[in-house]
Write a protein that holds these residues in place. Sequence first.
Motif, PDB file in Angstrom:
ATOM      1  N   PHE A 459      32.688  53.937  29.522  1.00 47.82           N
ATOM      2  CA  PHE A 459      34.003  54.041  30.148  1.00 47.82           C
ATOM      3  C   PHE A 459      35.074  53.672  29.124  1.00 47.82           C
ATOM      4  CE2 PHE A 459      30.919  52.961  33.416  1.00 47.82           C
ATOM      5  CZ  PHE A 459      31.169  53.930  34.375  1.00 47.82           C
ATOM      6  N   LYS A 460      36.232  54.299  29.265  1.00 47.60           N
ATOM      7  CA  LYS A 460      37.346  53.963  28.393  1.00 47.60           C
ATOM      8  C   LYS A 460      37.706  52.494  28.538  1.00 47.60           C
ATOM      9  CE  LYS A 460      40.915  54.576  25.647  1.00 47.60           C
ATOM     10  NZ  LYS A 460      40.727  54.749  24.205  1.00 47.60           N
ATOM     11  N   SER A 461      37.690  52.026  29.775  1.00 50.53           N
ATOM     12  CA  SER A 461      37.998  50.610  30.030  1.00 50.53           C
ATOM     13  C   SER A 461      37.232  50.134  31.253  1.00 50.53           C
ATOM     14  CB  SER A 461      39.501  50.396  30.233  1.00 50.53           C
ATOM     15  OG  SER A 461      39.952  51.089  31.387  1.00 50.53           O
ATOM     16  N   ILE A 462      36.987  48.836  31.294  1.00 47.49           N
ATOM     17  CA  ILE A 462      36.353  48.189  32.446  1.00 47.49           C
ATOM     18  C   ILE A 462      37.281  47.072  32.894  1.00 47.49           C
ATOM     19  CG2 ILE A 462      34.321  46.997  33.322  1.00 47.49           C
ATOM     20  CD1 ILE A 462      32.733  48.230  31.035  1.00 47.49           C
ATOM     21  N   GLU A 463      37.724  47.137  34.137  1.00 47.17           N
ATOM     22  CA  GLU A 463      38.670  46.158  34.659  1.00 47.17           C
ATOM     23  C   GLU A 463      37.938  45.136  35.530  1.00 47.17           C
ATOM     24  OE1 GLU A 463      41.868  48.102  36.650  1.00 47.17           O
ATOM     25  OE2 GLU A 463      42.471  49.292  34.909  1.00 47.17           O
ATOM     26  N   PHE A 464      38.133  43.881  35.212  1.00 47.86           N
ATOM     27  CA  PHE A 464      37.561  42.776  35.982  1.00 47.86           C
ATOM     28  C   PHE A 464      38.713  42.125  36.753  1.00 47.86           C
ATOM     29  CE2 PHE A 464      34.827  43.518  32.392  1.00 47.86           C
ATOM     30  CZ  PHE A 464      33.549  43.391  32.907  1.00 47.86           C
ATOM     31  N   LYS A 465      38.646  42.169  38.072  1.00 45.82           N
ATOM     32  CA  LYS A 465      39.827  41.813  38.860  1.00 45.82           C
ATOM     33  C   LYS A 465      39.481  40.936  40.061  1.00 45.82           C
ATOM     34  CE  LYS A 465      42.774  45.153  39.602  1.00 45.82           C
ATOM     35  NZ  LYS A 465      43.360  46.446  40.041  1.00 45.82           N
ATOM     36  N   TYR A 466      40.483  40.129  40.447  1.00 45.30           N
ATOM     37  CA  TYR A 466      40.496  39.439  41.729  1.00 45.30           C
ATOM     38  C   TYR A 466      41.413  40.217  42.684  1.00 45.30           C
ATOM     39  CZ  TYR A 466      38.206  35.090  40.202  1.00 45.30           C
ATOM     40  OH  TYR A 466      37.299  34.158  39.773  1.00 45.30           O
ATOM     41  N   GLU A 467      41.405  39.814  43.946  1.00 46.33           N
ATOM     42  CA  GLU A 467      42.389  40.350  44.878  1.00 46.33           C
ATOM     43  C   GLU A 467      43.790  39.942  44.418  1.00 46.33           C
ATOM     44  OE1 GLU A 467      42.196  42.252  47.478  1.00 46.33           O
ATOM     45  OE2 GLU A 467      40.023  42.362  47.858  1.00 46.33           O
ATOM     46  N   LYS A 468      44.766  40.811  44.617  1.00 46.97           N
ATOM     47  CA  LYS A 468      46.128  40.514  44.217  1.00 46.97           C
ATOM     48  C   LYS A 468      46.679  39.349  45.038  1.00 46.97           C
ATOM     49  CE  LYS A 468      50.613  42.754  43.430  1.00 46.97           C
ATOM     50  NZ  LYS A 468      51.359  44.028  43.516  1.00 46.97           N
ATOM     51  N   SER A 469      47.266  38.374  44.359  1.00 46.84           N
ATOM     52  CA  SER A 469      47.763  37.165  45.019  1.00 46.84           C
ATOM     53  C   SER A 469      49.251  37.247  45.292  1.00 46.84           C
ATOM     54  CB  SER A 469      47.481  35.940  44.137  1.00 46.84           C
ATOM     55  OG  SER A 469      48.041  34.774  44.706  1.00 46.84           O
ATOM     56  N   GLU A 470      49.649  36.726  46.467  1.00 45.33           N
ATOM     57  CA  GLU A 470      51.070  36.614  46.808  1.00 45.33           C
ATOM     58  C   GLU A 470      51.692  35.336  46.267  1.00 45.33           C
ATOM     59  OE1 GLU A 470      52.118  37.179  50.942  1.00 45.33           O
ATOM     60  OE2 GLU A 470      50.208  38.173  51.309  1.00 45.33           O
ATOM     61  N   ASN A 471      50.864  34.475  45.693  1.00 41.24           N
ATOM     62  CA  ASN A 471      51.321  33.155  45.265  1.00 41.24           C
ATOM     63  C   ASN A 471      52.544  33.238  44.354  1.00 41.24           C
ATOM     64  OD1 ASN A 471      51.069  30.739  43.165  1.00 41.24           O
ATOM     65  ND2 ASN A 471      50.167  30.091  45.100  1.00 41.24           N
ATOM     66  N   ILE A 472      53.473  32.301  44.530  1.00 37.99           N
ATOM     67  CA  ILE A 472      54.721  32.325  43.771  1.00 37.99           C
ATOM     68  C   ILE A 472      54.474  32.237  42.270  1.00 37.99           C
ATOM     69  CG2 ILE A 472      55.004  29.817  44.119  1.00 37.99           C
ATOM     70  CD1 ILE A 472      58.032  30.303  44.074  1.00 37.99           C
ATOM     71  N   LEU A 473      53.519  31.395  41.835  1.00 36.70           N
ATOM     72  CA  LEU A 473      53.230  31.288  40.406  1.00 36.70           C
ATOM     73  C   LEU A 473      52.515  32.537  39.890  1.00 36.70           C
ATOM     74  CD1 LEU A 473      52.166  27.550  39.960  1.00 36.70           C
ATOM     75  CD2 LEU A 473      54.364  28.618  39.471  1.00 36.70           C
ATOM     76  N   ASN A 474      51.573  33.044  40.675  1.00 37.43           N
ATOM     77  CA  ASN A 474      50.884  34.269  40.266  1.00 37.43           C
ATOM     78  C   ASN A 474      51.860  35.433  40.147  1.00 37.43           C
ATOM     79  OD1 ASN A 474      48.787  32.466  41.511  1.00 37.43           O
ATOM     80  ND2 ASN A 474      47.453  34.135  40.867  1.00 37.43           N
ATOM     81  N   ASN A 475      52.819  35.470  41.069  1.00 39.42           N
ATOM     82  CA  ASN A 475      53.816  36.539  41.036  1.00 39.42           C
ATOM     83  C   ASN A 475      54.687  36.431  39.779  1.00 39.42           C
ATOM     84  OD1 ASN A 475      55.105  38.791  42.686  1.00 39.42           O
ATOM     85  ND2 ASN A 475      56.876  37.486  42.284  1.00 39.42           N
ATOM     86  N   ALA A 476      55.050  35.207  39.421  1.00 37.99           N
ATOM     87  CA  ALA A 476      55.846  35.005  38.206  1.00 37.99           C
ATOM     88  C   ALA A 476      55.047  35.374  36.961  1.00 37.99           C
ATOM     89  CB  ALA A 476      56.312  33.554  38.126  1.00 37.99           C
ATOM     90  N   PHE A 477      53.763  35.009  36.942  1.00 37.77           N
ATOM     91  CA  PHE A 477      52.886  35.339  35.820  1.00 37.77           C
ATOM     92  C   PHE A 477      52.794  36.859  35.662  1.00 37.77           C
ATOM     93  CE2 PHE A 477      48.902  36.260  33.757  1.00 37.77           C
ATOM     94  CZ  PHE A 477      48.722  35.241  32.832  1.00 37.77           C
ATOM     95  N   ARG A 478      52.673  37.556  36.786  1.00 32.81           N
ATOM     96  CA  ARG A 478      52.584  39.017  36.771  1.00 32.81           C
ATOM     97  C   ARG A 478      53.844  39.636  36.163  1.00 32.81           C
ATOM     98  NH1 ARG A 478      52.286  39.711  42.046  1.00 32.81           N
ATOM     99  NH2 ARG A 478      50.111  39.077  42.033  1.00 32.81           N
ATOM    100  N   GLY A 479      54.979  39.065  36.508  1.00 30.07           N
ATOM    101  CA  GLY A 479      56.230  39.582  35.986  1.00 30.07           C
ATOM    102  C   GLY A 479      56.395  39.330  34.498  1.00 30.07           C
ATOM    103  N   LEU A 480      55.888  38.188  34.024  1.00 27.46           N
ATOM    104  CA  LEU A 480      56.038  37.836  32.611  1.00 27.46           C
ATOM    105  C   LEU A 480      55.071  38.589  31.709  1.00 27.46           C
ATOM    106  CD1 LEU A 480      56.518  33.957  32.854  1.00 27.46           C
ATOM    107  CD2 LEU A 480      58.214  35.617  32.064  1.00 27.46           C
TER     108      LEU A 480
END
Length: 775
Positions: A459-480
Motif C-alpha cells: 500500500f502507498k500508506s497505512i494509517e493507524f488511527k483512533y476514533e476522532k476526539s471532540e476533546n478541546i486539547l485534541n481539537n487544538a492539536f489537530r489545528g496545529l
Amino acid sequence: MELYIYVDDVAHRVEMFQDEKVSVTSTIQNYQDIGKLFTDYSQSFTIPASPTNNAIFSHWYDNAVDNGYDARIRYSAYIEIETIPFKEGNVQLEKANKKNGYVESYTLTFYGNLTQLKDKFGEDKLNSLDFSSLNHTYDATTVIGKINTNAGGLTYPLIGNTRKFEYKTATTFDVTTNTGAINWDDLFPAVPITSILDFIEAKYGLTFTGNFLGYNQFSKLQMLMKNSELPRAYNAGVFYDQNRFSNTATFPEYNTTTDTITSDWDSIYFSNNGPPTYTIGGNKMIRIFFVTTPNTGFTTTNYKVELYRDGVIFQTFDNLVGTTQVTLLDVKQVEDPASHQYKIKVSALGAFDFKGYLNYERRNAFGARSTFSVNYAASGAPTGQSFSAIQNVVNYVPDIKVADFFMGLVKMFNLIITPVNETTFLLEPLELYYQAGQIKDLTPFIYADELDIEKPKLFKSIEFKYEKSENILNNAFRGLFNRDYGDLIFDSGSISESSKYEIKLPFEDVMWERATGYDFQTATLLNKDLQSYTPKPILMYNNGLTNVSAFPIKIYNGTGYTNVNNYVRFNNEINTGATDLSYLYSINFGNEVSSWYLVNAPQGLYRRHYEQYIANLYNQKTRVLKAKAKLEPQNLTNLRLNDRIVIRDNRYIINSFTTDLTSGEANFELINDYRVLGFNSVGYRFANIDLLNVDNTAQEFQLDIYLGMFKQFSIKTLSGFISSPTSGVQYQDTSIIVTIAANATAAERTENITITYRDFDNNDLLIDIPIIQNA
C-alpha cells in the motif's frame, strides 16, 4: 485423512469418498489485509450418504425427522491424518445432493475454532456483561477511598467532566483550595481491562490465556466507564418484595419465594371464568399497576420503576419523584398468548426508602378482578423497602459491542489469537508469536520446478488511527499539526502503489496535562465550546499512587472537605523500565511527547507491535514465494503458522498454506523473513528489557522473559544491588519483579541478570541483561 464430528458430545467418524479432494487453508495474518485475523477453513467437500453418515446427520434431507441434526449451527469436529491429530474446529453442513431421485452425498465445510469467538459474541453490547462484582457503596467515603488507594481494581480517575481541574493556580478551579474542590460525585469510575476480559470469559464460557495478559503494557490498562456527560446514573436498586396480600387473600400467580409474577391466561380468577377448562367470549387482558410512596426523607429523591419480563427489562418509568402510580403492563391475550415471568425493580439516584403497592388485574368480558400486594405491614415492621446508594457500574459502561471492544484490543497490540480448543484461546503479540516458532528446512520436500516468485501487494500508506476526539486539547492539536493526536501514517515513500490501508481502533485517545512544576496530572473532557461531551471508550494506564501531600487535593464530600495526599495517577503511557525512559510505553501509535516526563515517548504501539512486520514486508529484497511441497504426515501435522521455513538457504514466514489432506500436498505462500531469523539476529528479543540505565534511587521494575524458540531457560539468583524472589528453571514466558537498591556509593555500578537458555538439542546459550545504576 479421518474426520470426526461431535453430535450429542459423542465423536462420530465420518465416512469419506476415497477420491474426494479435501483442502484446508491455514492463515493467521495475511500481508494483503494486515488489520484482520484469519482462521483455518476448507473448500466445500462432499461425503457419501452412506448408512453411517445418514445416521450421523439424522437423514437431514428428510424434513419430517424431528429433533435431528441441526444444520443451522456448526458442530465441533477434528481432523486426523494417519491417526495423528491435525486440526480442531467445527463443521457446517451445507446441503444434501440428490441424483436420480436418491440422496447421494452431503456437502460440508470445515472451519477453524477462531470462528467460535465471532459466533459467540454476536451483536451483544459490552453492557450485557455482568459487572455486578464491581458494584459498591456510592458515597463520598467509598469514592475517595478509590481515589487515594490503589488495590488494582475499580478506581476513580481525577478527570474533569464539567471543568478543568487546575493545581496551584490560585483560581476558582484550583483543586488545592476549598473553592476549587472536586465534588466527589462528579467523577466516573474506571475498570481494569483484565476484569472486562474476565466478564467476557464468564458470559461466553471462554478462557483467554497468554503471558502477555500479565505484562504491564496490558495489565495496567483500564477503561473509563463513561457513557454520559455527567455521572448521574441510577444505582443497583432492589426488586419488589411483597410482605402481604390485601383485598384478595389468594394470589396464585405470585411466587413469594422469588417475588416473581407468572401470568396465567387460564386462571380461575378472571371474572366468572369458572374452571380453567371453561372458556368465554371476549379478549382477556392482564394489567399490572404499581404505586411507589417514598418514606419521610426521600420525597425529593429521583427514582425509577422497571418491569422485567423473562429476565429482560420490558418497561421503564424514570425521573420519578414523590408518590407515583405507573401502568407497567397492559396486554391482551390475542396480542401475546404466552405465559411470562415478571419482576418489578425500583432504583434511585442515591439511597431510597419506599412503600410499594402492586395491583395485578385480570380483565375479561365479564369485568375485572384484581389482587393487591404490598411490601409493608399493616402496622409495625416492615415499613416498606430501603436500599443504600449502591453504584451500579453497568450503568456507566460505554456504548460498544463486545466484538468491537475485543477486536479493538487485538488491533491495538497486533495480537494473534491461537485456538487451543473450542473455548480456550491463546493471545500473544505477533512478534512474540513468530519468535516462539521453530525453524524448519523443507527444501527436500519442495517441488523445485513449481516455484513462483512475486512481489508483495503493498500500500502507498497505512494509517493507524483512533476514533476522532471532540476533546478541546485534541481539537487544538489537530489545528496545529494537521493530524490527530496519537495517530500515525506509515508512508512507503516513492513506490508506485496508490491504495491506502487503515487500521482503526474503536477507542478515543485523549490528551493529558501535568501541572507545571507539580506532580498532578489530569484530563479534561470538554469540547472546543467548553461543553461536557460523551467520549468514545477511553483506555488509559494506571500509573499507581502519586504523592501530593505538600499541597493536598481537596474533595468536597457533601458536608465538608477531605484532603487527598495520594491519588491514582492515570494517563496514556506507562514506564516499564523504572527510571530508564527508553522503556516508556504509550498507547499512541506514534511517538508523542510524554505529558508527564516532557520527553519523547519512544515506545508507541506502532514501534512495539507493527514496525518489524511492516519494515520486513516493505524491504526492497522481500519477495512472495509460492511453492508446492509433498509433506509426510509427521511434517504436516507438526507444521505451525509461526514456524519459519528454510528453502535453499532462504528463510521465510508463512503467509498461508493450503493442504490437500488426501494427498499430503501443500501449496505455500511464503514471505522472505529479514527480521526474526533466530536468537542471533538483531530482531530477536530475550526479554522486554535489553539493558537498563537508571538513576541512584531505590526502584523496581517488571522483567518479562520470553521462552521463544527454546526448550527452557534458567534465571540465576540475583546478587549485589539487585534482587528478585524468582530464580531457577522456567518452561514458559515468565515475569519477575526486580528490586534495585538506592545507590549511596557515589559511583556508577553494574550488575547483570543472567539467563541460560537451552534449546531442544540441549545446547546452552548464556544471556546477560546489564543493570547500570548511576552515582
